[in-house]
Write a protein that holds these residues in place. Sequence first.
Motif, PDB file in Angstrom:
ATOM      1  N   LYS A 298       0.852  -1.210   0.000  1.00 14.42           N
ATOM      2  CA  LYS A 298       0.000   0.000   0.000  1.00 14.42           C
ATOM      3  C   LYS A 298       0.884   1.256   0.000  1.00 14.42           C
ATOM      4  O   LYS A 298       0.661   2.191  -0.794  1.00 14.42           O
ATOM      5  CB  LYS A 298      -0.884  -0.036   1.249  1.00 14.42           C
ATOM      6  CG  LYS A 298      -1.897   1.086   1.354  1.00 14.42           C
ATOM      7  CD  LYS A 298      -3.001   0.729   2.374  1.00 14.42           C
ATOM      8  CE  LYS A 298      -3.913   1.908   2.642  1.00 14.42           C
ATOM      9  NZ  LYS A 298      -3.323   2.881   3.591  1.00 14.42           N
ATOM     10  N   TYR A 300       3.892   1.513  -1.037  1.00 16.23           N
ATOM     11  CA  TYR A 300       4.579   1.588  -2.334  1.00 16.23           C
ATOM     12  C   TYR A 300       3.684   2.250  -3.379  1.00 16.23           C
ATOM     13  O   TYR A 300       4.088   3.214  -4.051  1.00 16.23           O
ATOM     14  CB  TYR A 300       4.997   0.178  -2.769  1.00 16.23           C
ATOM     15  CG  TYR A 300       5.573   0.097  -4.166  1.00 16.23           C
ATOM     16  CD1 TYR A 300       6.796   0.673  -4.466  1.00 16.23           C
ATOM     17  CD2 TYR A 300       4.878  -0.546  -5.196  1.00 16.23           C
ATOM     18  CE1 TYR A 300       7.333   0.614  -5.746  1.00 16.23           C
ATOM     19  CE2 TYR A 300       5.401  -0.614  -6.477  1.00 16.23           C
ATOM     20  CZ  TYR A 300       6.629  -0.037  -6.758  1.00 16.23           C
ATOM     21  OH  TYR A 300       7.147  -0.089  -8.026  1.00 16.23           O
ATOM     22  N   TYR A 301       2.462   1.758  -3.478  1.00 14.53           N
ATOM     23  CA  TYR A 301       1.573   2.310  -4.511  1.00 14.53           C
ATOM     24  C   TYR A 301       1.151   3.737  -4.202  1.00 14.53           C
ATOM     25  O   TYR A 301       0.919   4.534  -5.109  1.00 14.53           O
ATOM     26  CB  TYR A 301       0.371   1.374  -4.730  1.00 14.53           C
ATOM     27  CG  TYR A 301       0.788   0.138  -5.502  1.00 14.53           C
ATOM     28  CD1 TYR A 301       1.142   0.247  -6.847  1.00 14.53           C
ATOM     29  CD2 TYR A 301       0.879  -1.104  -4.891  1.00 14.53           C
ATOM     30  CE1 TYR A 301       1.565  -0.875  -7.559  1.00 14.53           C
ATOM     31  CE2 TYR A 301       1.294  -2.224  -5.598  1.00 14.53           C
ATOM     32  CZ  TYR A 301       1.636  -2.108  -6.930  1.00 14.53           C
ATOM     33  OH  TYR A 301       2.060  -3.193  -7.638  1.00 14.53           O
ATOM     34  N   GLU A 302       1.094   4.086  -2.945  1.00 13.33           N
ATOM     35  CA  GLU A 302       0.781   5.489  -2.597  1.00 13.33           C
ATOM     36  C   GLU A 302       1.914   6.416  -3.044  1.00 13.33           C
ATOM     37  O   GLU A 302       1.660   7.519  -3.533  1.00 13.33           O
ATOM     38  CB  GLU A 302       0.545   5.622  -1.086  1.00 13.33           C
ATOM     39  CG  GLU A 302      -0.870   5.203  -0.695  1.00 13.33           C
ATOM     40  CD  GLU A 302      -1.066   5.102   0.830  1.00 13.33           C
ATOM     41  OE1 GLU A 302      -2.166   4.692   1.234  1.00 13.33           O
ATOM     42  OE2 GLU A 302      -0.108   5.411   1.573  1.00 13.33           O
ATOM     43  N   ILE A 304       3.954   5.833  -5.570  1.00 12.95           N
ATOM     44  CA  ILE A 304       3.859   5.907  -7.034  1.00 12.95           C
ATOM     45  C   ILE A 304       2.751   6.877  -7.436  1.00 12.95           C
ATOM     46  O   ILE A 304       2.935   7.713  -8.327  1.00 12.95           O
ATOM     47  CB  ILE A 304       3.542   4.503  -7.618  1.00 12.95           C
ATOM     48  CG1 ILE A 304       4.592   3.483  -7.183  1.00 12.95           C
ATOM     49  CG2 ILE A 304       3.392   4.568  -9.143  1.00 12.95           C
ATOM     50  CD1 ILE A 304       5.843   3.455  -7.976  1.00 12.95           C
ATOM     51  N   GLU A 305       1.606   6.770  -6.765  1.00 17.82           N
ATOM     52  CA  GLU A 305       0.491   7.679  -7.085  1.00 17.82           C
ATOM     53  C   GLU A 305       0.903   9.128  -6.898  1.00 17.82           C
ATOM     54  O   GLU A 305       0.555   9.997  -7.685  1.00 17.82           O
ATOM     55  CB  GLU A 305      -0.711   7.379  -6.178  1.00 17.82           C
ATOM     56  CG  GLU A 305      -1.631   6.324  -6.749  1.00 17.82           C
ATOM     57  CD  GLU A 305      -2.676   5.880  -5.723  1.00 17.82           C
ATOM     58  OE1 GLU A 305      -3.107   6.699  -4.885  1.00 17.82           O
ATOM     59  OE2 GLU A 305      -3.035   4.683  -5.759  1.00 17.82           O
ATOM     60  N   ALA A 319       3.546   1.401 -12.921  1.00 17.34           N
ATOM     61  CA  ALA A 319       3.251   0.200 -12.133  1.00 17.34           C
ATOM     62  C   ALA A 319       1.885  -0.322 -12.530  1.00 17.34           C
ATOM     63  O   ALA A 319       0.992   0.441 -12.878  1.00 17.34           O
ATOM     64  CB  ALA A 319       3.277   0.544 -10.643  1.00 17.34           C
ATOM     65  N   PRO A 321      -0.959  -2.013 -10.848  1.00 16.71           N
ATOM     66  CA  PRO A 321      -1.383  -2.380  -9.497  1.00 16.71           C
ATOM     67  C   PRO A 321      -2.562  -3.341  -9.474  1.00 16.71           C
ATOM     68  O   PRO A 321      -3.318  -3.374  -8.512  1.00 16.71           O
ATOM     69  CB  PRO A 321      -1.764  -1.026  -8.880  1.00 16.71           C
ATOM     70  CG  PRO A 321      -2.088  -0.145 -10.033  1.00 16.71           C
ATOM     71  CD  PRO A 321      -1.568  -0.748 -11.285  1.00 16.71           C
ATOM     72  N   LEU A 324      -2.662  -6.118  -6.004  1.00 16.60           N
ATOM     73  CA  LEU A 324      -2.071  -5.070  -5.162  1.00 16.60           C
ATOM     74  C   LEU A 324      -0.930  -5.556  -4.261  1.00 16.60           C
ATOM     75  O   LEU A 324      -0.092  -4.756  -3.864  1.00 16.60           O
ATOM     76  CB  LEU A 324      -3.155  -4.397  -4.329  1.00 16.60           C
ATOM     77  CG  LEU A 324      -3.746  -3.164  -5.022  1.00 16.60           C
ATOM     78  CD1 LEU A 324      -4.912  -2.605  -4.225  1.00 16.60           C
ATOM     79  CD2 LEU A 324      -2.691  -2.087  -5.224  1.00 16.60           C
TER      80      LEU A 324
END
Lengths: 483, 483
Positions: A298, A300-302, A304-305, A319, A321, A324
Amino acid sequence: MIDQIFNAATEAFLQYKNVPANLKADFLDKIAEILEANRSIIVPVAVKESNLPEGRINGEMGRTTGQIKLFANMVREGSWLEATIDPGDPHRSPMPKADIRKMLTPMGPVVVFGASNFPLAFSTAGGDTISALAAGCPVIYKGHPAHPETSRLVAECIHKAVISSNLPEGVFIHVEGGIEIGQALVQHPLAKAVAFTGSHTGGKALFDLANKREEPIPVYAEMGSVNPVFTFPSKLQNELVPLAQAYVGSLTMGSGQFCTNPGLIFVPSSHATAFEAAMAQEIKDIAGSPMLHPGIAKAYYESIEYYQTREELKWIKVADPKHLINGSPALAEIKAADWLADDVFQKEVFGAFALMVVYDSPNELMQAAKKLHGQLTITMWGDVPELKQNAALINILEEKCGRLLFQGVPTGVEVGYAMQHGGPYPSTTDSRSTSVGAGAIKRFARPIAFQDMHPDLLPDALKNENPMKIVRQVNGKYTVEKI
Amino acid sequence: MIDQIFNAATEAFLQYKNVPANLKADFLDKIAEILEANRSIIVPVAVKESNLPEGRINGEMGRTTGQIKLFANMVREGSWLEATIDPGDPHRSPMPKADIRKMLTPMGPVVVFGASNFPLAFSTAGGDTISALAAGCPVIYKGHPAHPETSRLVAECIHKAVISSNLPEGVFIHVEGGIEIGQALVQHPLAKAVAFTGSHTGGKALFDLANKREEPIPVYAEMGSVNPVFTFPSKLQNELVPLAQAYVGSLTMGSGQFCTNPGLIFVPSSHATAFEAAMAQEIKDIAGSPMLHPGIAKAYYESIEYYQTREELKWIKVADPKHLINGSPALAEIKAADWLADDVFQKEVFGAFALMVVYDSPNELMQAAKKLHGQLTITMWGDVPELKQNAALINILEEKCGRLLFQGVPTGVEVGYAMQHGGPYPSTTDSRSTSVGAGAIKRFARPIAFQDMHPDLLPDALKNENPMKIVRQVNGKYTVEKI
């Protein structure tokens, strides 16, 4: 409860520090032996709790027992004690010269916090625990909540080694609990040092707590870094594709969950398009493997966002996702001028994300070097003439890292005598220390000098006869001879 | 102005750190030579500013140049760099082994605060300055307001040595000013370490400031201690008068203005009356010499006045404050039970004041040992059999100090390889360090590892040929051989 823990550890310390070196070494070897005997029980649990593949965890078990054996051998060999002897001279004028003998002595109970990304090698029986035990310090180990069962199993192995070595149980104490427990451990007056591997937020918080104690204590927090790679035109000209492959391989291995993951690469504009294409080709089909736990995925993807909102970035690979828990790699490009304008681009993203920074001139690269925060590693990919031309840059980069590489990739940290796994703040809280390799033992010791001590009372390391046969400094000269 | 200072020091650092060892050593020797050439100018000024006798200041000049020569020799010799080499192995399976070579590297500009009680040896060209310069760090020296003219004269000598050695002027910068200036120096982002000798209040304040920086930096503050002496019946039985004389001599020398002044002595009740009488006889006619400055004398007498309000004390000698600048010695007696009941009795009084603590049993002594704060030194006066009986006590006392003496007195700190002048908090802010002797140089360096660095680029200390002929650790073995 915490008082009881530290009373037991302190009582154990006063006994354990005086245990002869060979028995301490045997105890460490015993830990390795019991771990190895329990490999088939521990590995599947660690695999399940960490999402890491079995081959990787099996390899990590080998690394764990390997480093235990390194420290056991060092304890037997004894030169880490830095025994130093200035013999007295009763006839010196105008004042007789006292006999002074110095060596390292363990600090006392150490609080260790393990890392989620190495459930064995940087956790319960990992480098911090073992180097503290090797130094002669009891360990109070705070189990990592990401792999509780693995931690319990390993703690049980250490406990068995303690018992079979006839050592007091307070030599190793396994504690479970949340952040408050960890804070209470660091704040306890009988704690003498702290070792931590993890996030900047976590490590810095412990460092601040430890410095606010009535008696401040050392905190060795290894908090990761972005491990920049600097590339130069001539080297790229000759080896562009293999270098792009090596870079993407290092970046995406284990979904990038390494302290030494190279999250930043400086590429000259002359070769940016070609290098970008080679990396894109290499990275496009890498789906990424499951990350350690959902919270890490989570975060990591935050990150990237967030970067996707930044207009300065051009995306080479976004990425994916979809699943996830998978750390799908991501790669973006930024101009050096833009990178220089905002420190957020230096922030570590834990996972397989990298920024390729395109520089136009050696001057721009020098500016970037000067602005760089402290790093565990920096890698320079240049051929010898262009490295020689960049001596001034190397001079700056030496000030920014603990390990400077000229070939290969920063991931895969060798355990040996010369390894330095540490670096200027914010990569660690103490650039004088390493958490991998032989040097790690010295974090938990301090010098003590004995003046005119009777030979019967002297520790073995300082006796005239040199019964441990260790290299000592006598009157400033290194020698294994007796006095 | 402070920005300019640190910019100059940082620019100088990037050049100075790469100066060959023999030229750095010559520079240090040059400082000693110029100081010696200016002895007749510097000594009278230091005498006037410090109230210390000419003989003492002359001796201190010898100590100062002596320790400069020690560090110059160490820099030439080079083993302090801890050069460590793990040669690579391209044929290792499954992965080739990288070539990794580690050594100590200087940290960068160091801020040094000198001590009022050693206007030469612990001040402008004192141990902190010289060990930092020897390590390869520029020094920003904050002159002590108690001896401003001495500091300027010595700074001028260092400056001349910088110029005649063709080094950049930023290698040594002398700064004058108040507390705010000192704080600003420690807070500057380009400062990389701090060395301080002085009061607990001063040292702790700098330590806290340094830890609150965006980039925390090490602070080596030597803040003094009470340096307890533990005495035992059999030794006293045989040597009571000479020991009482030695104690009073150490306590009152230089009006007790030493970090290692023994301000606390534990005496068994069996010999308390006799020891008290012997000390009283020895101390009664000692008027004390002028203290360093009126502020120090005022603080000394205020402490004495406070203790005079404490009913637990029985006075053996009261201070005679007739000539307020003189540090008239004072000596009081207290029962161990009373001493144990209040930590205020552990507080250092800077001057020739001591508490004699009378203990009734080994158990009471053990309680005192456990309660003791961290000390620079602890002295044990016992004969060998009674020391052996007190092994458990020695075991505790090792945890409380940096130097444990079994004969003689703690004052008169030898400058050598084995000296440890440091100790657990609150005697210093970093028990891992020493501010006297060869070990002091390592405070200002951190390890750096070079991985697969081309031989042409390697520092001399790490080249295969070992051109510096230094002792190195190669594959874990100490050797001076080339590779």
